[in-house]
Design a protein around this motif. Structure first.
Motif, mmCIF file in Angstrom:
data_model
loop_
_atom_site.group_PDB
_atom_site.id
_atom_site.type_symbol
_atom_site.label_atom_id
_atom_site.label_comp_id
_atom_site.label_asym_id
_atom_site.label_seq_id
_atom_site.Cartn_x
_atom_site.Cartn_y
_atom_site.Cartn_z
ATOM 1 N N GLN A 1 122.564 57.184 -5.328
ATOM 2 C CA GLN A 1 121.370 57.118 -4.488
ATOM 3 C C GLN A 1 121.541 56.061 -3.406
ATOM 4 O OE1 GLN A 1 117.560 57.259 -6.441
ATOM 5 N NE2 GLN A 1 116.624 55.877 -4.959
ATOM 6 N N VAL A 2 121.137 56.412 -2.181
ATOM 7 C CA VAL A 2 121.243 55.496 -1.046
ATOM 8 C C VAL A 2 120.023 55.670 -0.158
ATOM 9 C CG1 VAL A 2 123.750 55.647 -1.056
ATOM 10 C CG2 VAL A 2 122.445 57.130 0.445
ATOM 11 N N LEU A 3 119.887 54.764 0.809
ATOM 12 C CA LEU A 3 118.870 54.906 1.847
ATOM 13 C C LEU A 3 119.534 55.279 3.163
ATOM 14 C CD1 LEU A 3 116.487 51.945 0.969
ATOM 15 C CD2 LEU A 3 116.137 54.373 0.555
ATOM 16 N N GLY A 4 120.537 54.546 3.569
ATOM 17 C CA GLY A 4 121.288 54.859 4.777
ATOM 18 C C GLY A 4 122.610 54.136 4.732
ATOM 19 N N THR A 5 123.702 54.867 4.694
ATOM 20 C CA THR A 5 125.003 54.244 4.531
ATOM 21 C C THR A 5 126.101 55.268 4.723
ATOM 22 O OG1 THR A 5 126.343 52.917 3.006
ATOM 23 C CG2 THR A 5 125.082 54.685 2.045
ATOM 24 N N ALA A 6 127.355 54.837 4.530
ATOM 25 C CA ALA A 6 128.507 55.731 4.583
ATOM 26 C C ALA A 6 129.321 55.493 3.319
ATOM 27 C CB ALA A 6 129.354 55.465 5.832
ATOM 28 N N PHE A 7 129.558 56.550 2.569
ATOM 29 C CA PHE A 7 130.245 56.391 1.292
ATOM 30 C C PHE A 7 130.985 57.660 0.920
ATOM 31 C CE2 PHE A 7 126.143 58.188 0.531
ATOM 32 C CZ PHE A 7 126.277 59.047 -0.549
ATOM 33 N N ASN A 8 131.870 57.541 -0.061
ATOM 34 C CA ASN A 8 132.718 58.641 -0.502
ATOM 35 C C ASN A 8 132.474 58.899 -1.984
ATOM 36 O OD1 ASN A 8 135.148 60.332 0.496
ATOM 37 N ND2 ASN A 8 135.845 59.594 -1.497
ATOM 38 N N VAL A 9 132.385 60.178 -2.352
ATOM 39 C CA VAL A 9 132.224 60.563 -3.754
ATOM 40 C C VAL A 9 133.319 61.559 -4.106
ATOM 41 C CG1 VAL A 9 130.735 61.628 -5.483
ATOM 42 C CG2 VAL A 9 129.731 60.221 -3.674
ATOM 43 N N ALA B 1 111.603 56.419 3.228
ATOM 44 C CA ALA B 1 110.616 57.193 2.484
ATOM 45 C C ALA B 1 111.238 58.319 1.669
ATOM 46 C CB ALA B 1 109.574 57.768 3.440
ATOM 47 N N LEU B 2 112.466 58.696 2.002
ATOM 48 C CA LEU B 2 113.112 59.822 1.324
ATOM 49 C C LEU B 2 114.572 59.467 1.039
ATOM 50 C CD1 LEU B 2 112.035 62.606 0.490
ATOM 51 C CD2 LEU B 2 113.097 63.554 2.541
ATOM 52 N N PRO B 3 114.843 58.831 -0.102
ATOM 53 C CA PRO B 3 116.214 58.416 -0.430
ATOM 54 C C PRO B 3 117.177 59.599 -0.480
ATOM 55 C CG PRO B 3 114.627 57.379 -1.905
ATOM 56 C CD PRO B 3 113.877 58.420 -1.125
ATOM 57 N N PHE B 4 118.402 59.330 -0.104
ATOM 58 C CA PHE B 4 119.463 60.334 -0.123
ATOM 59 C C PHE B 4 120.159 60.260 -1.482
ATOM 60 C CE2 PHE B 4 123.482 62.336 0.687
ATOM 61 C CZ PHE B 4 123.295 63.197 1.757
ATOM 62 N N LYS B 5 120.283 61.393 -2.173
ATOM 63 C CA LYS B 5 120.910 61.414 -3.497
ATOM 64 C C LYS B 5 122.079 62.385 -3.528
ATOM 65 C CE LYS B 5 116.612 60.328 -5.981
ATOM 66 N NZ LYS B 5 115.663 60.775 -7.035
ATOM 67 N N VAL B 6 123.126 61.991 -4.241
ATOM 68 C CA VAL B 6 124.264 62.869 -4.489
ATOM 69 C C VAL B 6 124.350 63.090 -5.993
ATOM 70 C CG1 VAL B 6 126.752 63.180 -4.323
ATOM 71 C CG2 VAL B 6 125.508 62.070 -2.457
ATOM 72 N N ASP B 7 124.287 64.341 -6.378
ATOM 73 C CA ASP B 7 124.325 64.720 -7.785
ATOM 74 C C ASP B 7 125.733 65.207 -8.114
ATOM 75 O OD1 ASP B 7 123.909 65.636 -10.310
ATOM 76 O OD2 ASP B 7 122.263 66.987 -9.829
ATOM 77 N N SER C 1 123.785 52.928 -5.103
ATOM 78 C CA SER C 1 123.580 52.823 -6.544
ATOM 79 C C SER C 1 124.260 54.010 -7.209
ATOM 80 C CB SER C 1 122.082 52.831 -6.884
ATOM 81 O OG SER C 1 121.879 53.025 -8.266
ATOM 82 N N ALA C 2 125.137 53.735 -8.185
ATOM 83 C CA ALA C 2 125.806 54.787 -8.946
ATOM 84 C C ALA C 2 125.431 54.622 -10.411
ATOM 85 C CB ALA C 2 127.319 54.707 -8.771
ATOM 86 N N ALA C 3 124.938 55.696 -11.029
ATOM 87 C CA ALA C 3 124.430 55.587 -12.397
ATOM 88 C C ALA C 3 124.781 56.829 -13.206
ATOM 89 C CB ALA C 3 122.917 55.398 -12.384
ATOM 90 N N TYR C 4 124.918 56.624 -14.526
ATOM 91 C CA TYR C 4 125.030 57.765 -15.427
ATOM 92 C C TYR C 4 123.662 58.424 -15.551
ATOM 93 C CZ TYR C 4 129.719 56.448 -17.054
ATOM 94 O OH TYR C 4 131.057 56.183 -17.132
ATOM 95 N N LYS C 5 123.632 59.747 -15.483
ATOM 96 C CA LYS C 5 122.371 60.465 -15.575
ATOM 97 C C LYS C 5 121.714 60.223 -16.933
ATOM 98 C CE LYS C 5 123.899 64.259 -12.596
ATOM 99 N NZ LYS C 5 124.251 65.689 -12.546
#
Length: 330
Positions: free
Chosen positions: A191-199, A178-184, A216-220
């Motif tokens: 954007q993810v739902l539940g995972t492990a990743f590196n930025v 219900a609340l996606p996790f986003k890294v700006d 999901s990785a996208a250009y703003k």
């Protein structure tokens, strides 16, 4: 445990962060109440020199008078011996000064919350050391050295967004459909739902690597995006519109900064040079290109660079010089 003791634990830890006993005491205190983590993070940020908010209409004088009254009741430090040496008295005076500073920090933390409101951000900046952060939703963030991240004070209520201003961080995200996790990150949104990743936000652009789950990785501001699965890495350049992807083999060094271990499985020297440069923050060049395809099979568990280079010399029978932050393979 009273508030004075709480402050003492935080201050003693900030003065000596490598002390294992102080780490345990701090951890126990944080586990007692989730609000203690906010207090600690605010005090740590001030200790590291983060700017405080500008003065407002807040009744500062009245608050300081209340604070002064409270501080006058602080108990004196006790000792097992009846007499105190001059150096011990000096320490008592110094600690009272520390108590005053720490109490001021706690008050300022409250001011920050009131003045900036729930839309403000908490900022974590690392110097030469790694750090980790337990987010309010249960997700974990592991932060590389020389990095700055921010998250909203309302994180977990109506948003789960973290900003990376610079540097690198690994996210182990608790799933919440219900609340996606986003890294700006600069120019890029993940954007993810539940995972492990590196930025990793570098000067050239942003790199996203997925350890588990789907990202999901996208250009703003565009529809240019890519879906990444475990083992995949995407590179998105600043002011660019193309996305390069790469599938890494199981043994790679993308997360070496976090695991503190470098692993090379018949890796060519070009790959080794890049990993060493990133891990040890040095410049590595191969001046003799005939050596570029030499393969290295080795594991270096958090070893000093000098020892790693010495093993490489003997294993590959090559010449390596290291001076002034420059490693030359020739």
């Amino acid at each position: 445990m009273n508030k004075n003791t709480d402050i003492d634990i935080v201050i003693r830890y900030l003065e000596d962060p490598d002390n294992e006993q102080l780490k345990r005491q701090l951890n126990d205190w944080i586990q007692e109440d989730t609000a203690n983590l906010d207090i600690f993070l605010d005090m740590k940020a001030m200790w590291q020199g983060d700017p405080l908010p500008a003065a407002s209409a807040f009744d500062t004088q009245g608050q300081w008078l209340q604070l002064n009254t409270a501080l006058e009741t602080l108990p004196a430090e006790t000792t097992a011996t009846a007499t105190r040496t001059t150096s011990r008295k000096s320490r008592v005076i110094q600690m009272k000064s520390r108590y005053w500073w720490a109490a001021a920090a706690v008050l300022a933390a409250g001011l920050t919350w009131t003045w900036f409101g729930p839309g403000s951000y908490k900022t974590i900046t690392t110097a030469q050391n790694l750090d980790s952060l337990h987010l309010p939703d249960g997700s974990m963030v592991y932060i590389n050295a020389h990095s700055t991240i921010r998250y909203s004070r309302s994180f977990g209520k109506n948003n789960r967004q973290v900003k990376i201003d610079k540097g690198e961080a690994f996210f182990d995200v608790v799933q919440n459909d219900a609340l996606p996790f986003k890294v700006d990150a600069p120019d890029v949104e993940v954007q993810v739902l539940g995972t492990a990743f590196n930025v990793k936000a570098a000067k050239a652009g942003v790199k996203v690597f997925v350890q588990s789950g789907k990202v999901s990785a996208a250009y703003k501001g565009t529809e240019k995006k890519v879906i990444l699965t475990p083992g995949q890495e995407a590179s998105l350049l600043h002011n660019g519109n193309s996305i390069d992807t790469r599938l890494h083999k199981e043994k790679n060094n993308i997360l070496a900064w976090k695991t503190r271990c470098l692993t090379f499985d018949d890796a060519p020297l070009t790959e080794v040079a890049a990993a060493l440069s990133d891990f040890y923050n040095v410049q590595v060049i191969i001046s003799n290109q005939q050596l570029a395809d030499k393969k290295l099979l080795a594991t270096f568990p958090n070893m000093p660079l000098e020892e790693v280079l010495d093993i490489m010399r003997k294993t590959l029978q090559i010449n390596i010089t290291y001076k002034n932050n420059l490693v030359e393979i020739h």
